[in-house]
Design a protein around this motif. Structure first.
Motif, PDB file in Angstrom:
ATOM      1  N   PRO A 110      -5.923  -7.429  -0.412  1.00  0.00           N
ATOM      2  CA  PRO A 110      -6.760  -6.521  -1.198  1.00  0.00           C
ATOM      3  C   PRO A 110      -6.618  -6.828  -2.690  1.00  0.00           C
ATOM      4  O   PRO A 110      -5.510  -7.102  -3.169  1.00  0.00           O
ATOM      5  N   VAL A 111      -7.725  -6.799  -3.417  1.00  0.00           N
ATOM      6  CA  VAL A 111      -7.712  -7.149  -4.840  1.00  0.00           C
ATOM      7  C   VAL A 111      -8.578  -6.179  -5.633  1.00  0.00           C
ATOM      8  O   VAL A 111      -9.716  -5.890  -5.252  1.00  0.00           O
ATOM      9  N   VAL A 112      -8.035  -5.676  -6.754  1.00  0.00           N
ATOM     10  CA  VAL A 112      -8.842  -4.943  -7.712  1.00  0.00           C
ATOM     11  C   VAL A 112      -9.258  -5.957  -8.770  1.00  0.00           C
ATOM     12  O   VAL A 112      -8.426  -6.649  -9.362  1.00  0.00           O
ATOM     13  N   TYR A 113     -10.556  -6.121  -8.959  1.00  0.00           N
ATOM     14  CA  TYR A 113     -11.093  -7.144  -9.857  1.00  0.00           C
ATOM     15  C   TYR A 113     -11.423  -6.554 -11.228  1.00  0.00           C
ATOM     16  O   TYR A 113     -11.859  -5.415 -11.351  1.00  0.00           O
ATOM     17  N   GLY A 114     -11.235  -7.380 -12.267  1.00  0.00           N
ATOM     18  CA  GLY A 114     -11.687  -7.047 -13.607  1.00  0.00           C
ATOM     19  C   GLY A 114     -10.818  -6.057 -14.352  1.00  0.00           C
ATOM     20  O   GLY A 114      -9.737  -5.654 -13.896  1.00  0.00           O
ATOM     21  N   GLY A 115     -11.294  -5.656 -15.533  1.00  0.00           N
ATOM     22  CA  GLY A 115     -10.565  -4.711 -16.371  1.00  0.00           C
ATOM     23  C   GLY A 115      -9.209  -5.262 -16.786  1.00  0.00           C
ATOM     24  O   GLY A 115      -9.043  -6.471 -16.981  1.00  0.00           O
ATOM     25  N   GLU A 116      -8.225  -4.405 -16.897  1.00  0.00           N
ATOM     26  CA  GLU A 116      -6.887  -4.841 -17.280  1.00  0.00           C
ATOM     27  C   GLU A 116      -6.235  -5.700 -16.206  1.00  0.00           C
ATOM     28  O   GLU A 116      -5.307  -6.457 -16.469  1.00  0.00           O
ATOM     29  N   GLU A 236      -7.412   2.804  -5.067  1.00  0.00           N
ATOM     30  CA  GLU A 236      -6.829   2.192  -3.866  1.00  0.00           C
ATOM     31  C   GLU A 236      -5.675   1.276  -4.242  1.00  0.00           C
ATOM     32  O   GLU A 236      -4.651   1.225  -3.545  1.00  0.00           O
ATOM     33  N   PHE A 237      -5.835   0.550  -5.339  1.00  0.00           N
ATOM     34  CA  PHE A 237      -4.781  -0.347  -5.799  1.00  0.00           C
ATOM     35  C   PHE A 237      -3.486   0.420  -6.071  1.00  0.00           C
ATOM     36  O   PHE A 237      -2.408   0.037  -5.613  1.00  0.00           O
ATOM     37  N   LEU A 238      -3.602   1.513  -6.828  1.00  0.00           N
ATOM     38  CA  LEU A 238      -2.417   2.301  -7.193  1.00  0.00           C
ATOM     39  C   LEU A 238      -1.777   2.948  -5.976  1.00  0.00           C
ATOM     40  O   LEU A 238      -0.546   3.015  -5.861  1.00  0.00           O
ATOM     41  N   LEU A 244       3.666   0.380  -0.963  1.00  0.00           N
ATOM     42  CA  LEU A 244       4.271  -0.903  -0.586  1.00  0.00           C
ATOM     43  C   LEU A 244       5.518  -1.263  -1.370  1.00  0.00           C
ATOM     44  O   LEU A 244       6.263  -2.160  -0.972  1.00  0.00           O
ATOM     45  N   HIS A 245       5.763  -0.587  -2.473  1.00  0.00           N
ATOM     46  CA  HIS A 245       6.903  -0.954  -3.324  1.00  0.00           C
ATOM     47  C   HIS A 245       8.005   0.115  -3.259  1.00  0.00           C
ATOM     48  O   HIS A 245       7.786   1.216  -2.835  1.00  0.00           O
TER      49      HIS A 245
END
Length: 245
Positions: A110-116, A236-238, A244-245
């Protein structure tokens, strides 16, 4: 292993405790299949003194313990450890004992694209006169083959990216790229498993931990894996990162 590949194989020493099996000079899926199959065979049926295999684009480096190789031979003949290992590997290759098809593992990232998370996504889109969404769509629509792990611990070199979004490396590398960053360099894409300097164009980030030195197999990805990227949003990324961590 086909005849053409057999004829191109060259085995050479690397110091007194390793050798390299050069299987060709090109980068392609068929050759990578041979690299993965032979690596899997050597790891599943190791010779006495075997330590590990390190597969690359078109070669495999085999590390061994010279003393254990000599003891394992159990012969009065004074063969060098290199010759013993060379003979063992040559027999495997020419008898086609690693001919079984290597089963590739499929991994979704899974990948969040763009931004920071992907500060160079805008550059990639402008470089090709594409919209940001078109770049994301192209990048996330392909299957990628892990050709090798290298550069940094757990870093996968992925082949199969479309020329439509290929871009050159940055002229000045960043001093720090966050772990999980997804980058592009030329026609390859990859993921930085740890925080490290780097010159790839960063287009996104995954929450998946791709390198864990505490595990028996520290690298999440392995040569021969098939990788797909799935776009996610920041929420979703956060959430995944926390889980997972």
């Amino acid at each position: 292993m086909n005849k053409i590949l057999k004829e191109n194989i060259n085995i050479m020493p690397l110091g007194d405790s390793a050798l390299m099996i050069q299987l060709g000079s090109t980068i392609n899926p068929e050759l990578q299949q041979v690299v993965s199959s032979l690596t899997a065979h050597l790891e599943s049926t190791p010779f006495p003194g075997f330590i590990e295999c390190v597969p690359a684009f078109a070669s495999i480096t085999v590390y061994y313990n010279p003393v254990a190789v000599i003891k394992g031979k159990g012969s009065s003949q004074r063969e060098s450890p290199y010759k013993i290992v060379h003979s063992y590997i040559s027999n495997i290759i020419h008898e086609n004992r690693n001919a079984e098809k290597f089963t590739r593992r499929r991994v979704d990232i899974p990948v969040v694209y763009g931004g920071e998370y992907g500060p160079d996504l805008e550059f990639v889109s402008s470089h090709h006169s594409l919209s940001v969404q078109e770049v994301v769509s192209i990048h996330s629509s392909n299957d990628y083959l892990v050709y090798m792990i290298g550069f940094a611990p757990g870093f996968p070199y992925l082949g199969g990216m479309s020329e439509e979004i290929a871009v050159p490396r940055k002229s000045s590398p960043r001093l720090r790229i966050p772990a999980g960053s997804v980058g592009i360099a030329g026609q390859q894409t990859g993921v930085y498993p740890i925080s490290t300097p780097g010159g790839w164009q960063i287009i996104g980030r995954t929450p998946l931990p791709l390198f864990n030195p505490a595990k028996s197999h520290p690298s999440y990805l392995q040569a021969g894996d098939i990788v797909t990227f799935t776009p996610i949003d920041e929420k979703e990324f956060l959430e995944l990162k926390e889980a997972l961590h």
